[in-house]
Design an enzyme around this catalytic site. Structure first.
Site, PDB file in Angstrom:
ATOM      1  N   SER A  48       0.684  -1.086  -0.043  1.00 19.43           N
ATOM      2  CA  SER A  48      -0.116  -0.101  -0.186  1.00 19.43           C
ATOM      3  C   SER A  48       1.000   1.364  -0.056  1.00 19.43           C
ATOM      4  CB  SER A  48      -1.037  -0.225   1.257  1.00 19.43           C
ATOM      5  OG  SER A  48      -2.028   1.125   0.976  1.00 19.43           O
ATOM      6  N   GLU A  50      -9.419  -5.968  -3.209  1.00 24.27           N
ATOM      7  CA  GLU A  50      -8.695  -4.711  -2.478  1.00 24.27           C
ATOM      8  C   GLU A  50      -9.679  -3.626  -1.814  1.00 24.27           C
ATOM      9  OE1 GLU A  50      -5.641  -3.668  -2.169  1.00 24.27           O
ATOM     10  OE2 GLU A  50      -4.392  -4.639  -3.939  1.00 24.27           O
ATOM     11  N   HIS A  81      -7.684  -5.859   0.922  1.00 30.48           N
ATOM     12  CA  HIS A  81      -6.479  -5.208   1.036  1.00 30.48           C
ATOM     13  C   HIS A  81      -5.516  -5.571   2.165  1.00 30.48           C
ATOM     14  CE1 HIS A  81      -4.090  -1.520  -0.015  1.00 30.48           C
ATOM     15  NE2 HIS A  81      -4.178  -1.134   1.076  1.00 30.48           N
TER      16      HIS A  81
END
Length: 481
Positions: free
Chosen positions: A151, A269, A362
């Site tokens: 990320s 995600e 995610h």
């Protein structure tokens, strides 16, 4: 400022404090206990195999939207990677939020280089310089360093790849769910964004500060709280020193770090990041909005993201425009310049996550590739201690570690991972690792065309303004072939 050298033995058995940051959102699966927090937070952590000598080095940069997180989080524990895979593992802290990424004319005026912002990136660069100088004392090889992150940590990896200041500090890169969105320029309007300095000056006013002196009079806690309340979104800045162009432009010019890359994204995600989505339109309003925004590409868009499965289409649109396109663009760019690179999709679900509607969410790959599935405790959906889950984790650890070792991901007893090429080959991690030719190619081509046209127009950012939020797409451009 670096800590002065010392000669005596020094105890270093506890993690340093985390950098100032807002408290976790109530109910977030990403909330965690960070322990002490301090402005004196620029430390790193090292795990080394017993009797390590010339071992590969794996440097991990934590995620958290450049706003939260720390290298000390349980999921990033490097002990198992060091013990079982023979890596020297390093995690680090870097300045976050307003303290890490504020650009302001008053700060630029104080700088010998005339710049501001990018303080978090400066910290990451300094940490890599420390690794280069010192990791040999822990049995690591300073000439075999892999920088990795997820990320905002993966975004940081890409920024380091495009930063002149980080050249030569690492030899391979791993980017998990990176996002190559538009950056503001320090002093001028560009790509539809105001200058970072003007944004910083406006932020200071909203926080009740007339100048840098007023900001410095606030406590770190107040700065964090007031900047978040004022809507500050930390991001890197094109300052012509640490960053000289948009990330994607640097790759196009071949000016990025000349290293192999392993990069990918997760199928779910956005399932845990629904705040990135706009409110869902009425079903009969979706297709007209897409046709208005995507013009001659609307048919291709609606074929991939149809109106008759609205929620799934909206989740997939934002996922693919941010994370999917960024991962494949990164791997495709490196492969085109002759650096063998590897692409993946993480599509693994397990009962607690799937029951919560969070299949392959995610960051859900992190405990598997670190071998820390037992450290993923509530509110993170509990990962069962089964042969299947442990087997997937063991395979992913081996793939990641072998890439760090010699640039080729391999796991004994698991499928061979094909390098990315024109056929867009990749690996899918579902119940077990499997190669998948033509991984997401039509989706990538669509978003590549959209980004290319926006870049050519020069006045539209390529951020979260996708799907029903898309502004009218610029016409075809000869640069976008």
């Amino acid at each position: 400022m670096a800590v002065p050298d010392w000669a005596e033995q020094r105890e270093a058995l506890a993690f340093g404090p985390a950098c100032p940051q807002p408290e976790s959102r109530p109910g977030s699966i990403y909330s965690t206990e960070l322990g002490p927090v301090s402005e004196d937070c620029l430390s790193l952590n090292v795990w080394a195999p017993e009797d390590a000598s010339n071992a590969p080095v794996f440097v991990w940069i934590h995620g958290g939207s450049l706003t939260t997180g720390a290298g000390s989080q349980d999921m990033y524990d490097g002990a198992r990677m060091a013990r079982e895979q023979g890596l020297v593992v390093v995690t680090l802290n870097y300045r976050l939020g307003i303290l890490g990424y504020l650009a302001h004319p008053g700060l630029s005026a104080e700088s010998a280089q005339g710049i501001s912002g990018n303080y978090g990136l400066m910290d990451q660069t300094l940490a890599l310089e420390w690794v280069k100088r010192n990791i040999g004392a822990f049995g690591g090889n300073p000439d075999n360093v892999t920088v990795a992150g997820e990320s905002a940590g993966a975004l940081s990896v890409v920024l380091l790849m495009t930063s002149p200041k980080a050249k030569g500090l690492f030899d391979k890169a791993i980017a998990q769910s990176a996002y190559m969105v538009t950056m503001a320029a320090l002093k001028e309007t560009a790509n539809g964004l105001p200058s970072a300095e003007s944004t910083g000056a406006e932020l200071a006013k909203r926080m009740g500060a007339s100048d840098i002196k007023d900001l410095r009079a606030m406590s770190a806690k107040d700065l964090v709280y007031k900047s978040a309340k004022a809507g500050f979104f930390p991001f890197a800045v094109i300052d012509d020193v640490y960053l000289t162009d948009q990330m994607v432009a640097t790759f196009d010019k071949g000016e990025q770090a000349p290293v192999p890359v392993l990069a990918g994204f997760n199928e779910g995600e956005i399932r845990s990041l629904r705040f990135l989505l706009p409110p869902a339109p009425k079903p009969d309003a979706y297709e007209p909005a897409i046709r208005k925004g995507y013009a001659d590409l609307a048919e291709a868009f609606l074929e991939i993201y149809p109106a008759d499965s609205l929620d799934s289409s909206m989740l997939a649109t934002t996922r693919d425009a941010m994370y999917g396109w960024s991962a494949e663009r990164l791997v495709a760019s490196q492969s085109a310049f002759g650096y063998p690179s590897y692409f993946y999709l993480f599509d693994h679900g397990y009962p607690a996550a799937d029951r919560a509607g969070l299949h392959a969410f995610h960051a859900s790959e992190i405990p598997y590739m670190f071998g820390t599935t037992s450290e993923a405790v509530a509110p993170w959906p509990e990962i069962p201690d089964t042969e299947e889950e442990n087997g997937l984790s063991k395979a992913m650890m081996a793939y990641w570690a072998s890439f760090a070792r010699d640039g080729r991901p391999a796991a004994q007893g698991s499928a061979a991972w094909p390098a990315y090429e024109d056929k867009a080959t990749g690996m899918v991690f579902a119940d077990e690792p499997q190669p998948w030719p033509m991984l997401s190619r039509n989706r990538f081509d669509l978003h590549e065309e959209v980004v290319c046209r926006r870049r050519a127009a020069g006045n539209i950012p390529w951020n979260w303004n996708v799907g029903i939020l898309s502004p009218p797409l610029p016409p075809k451009d000869s640069k976008c072939q």
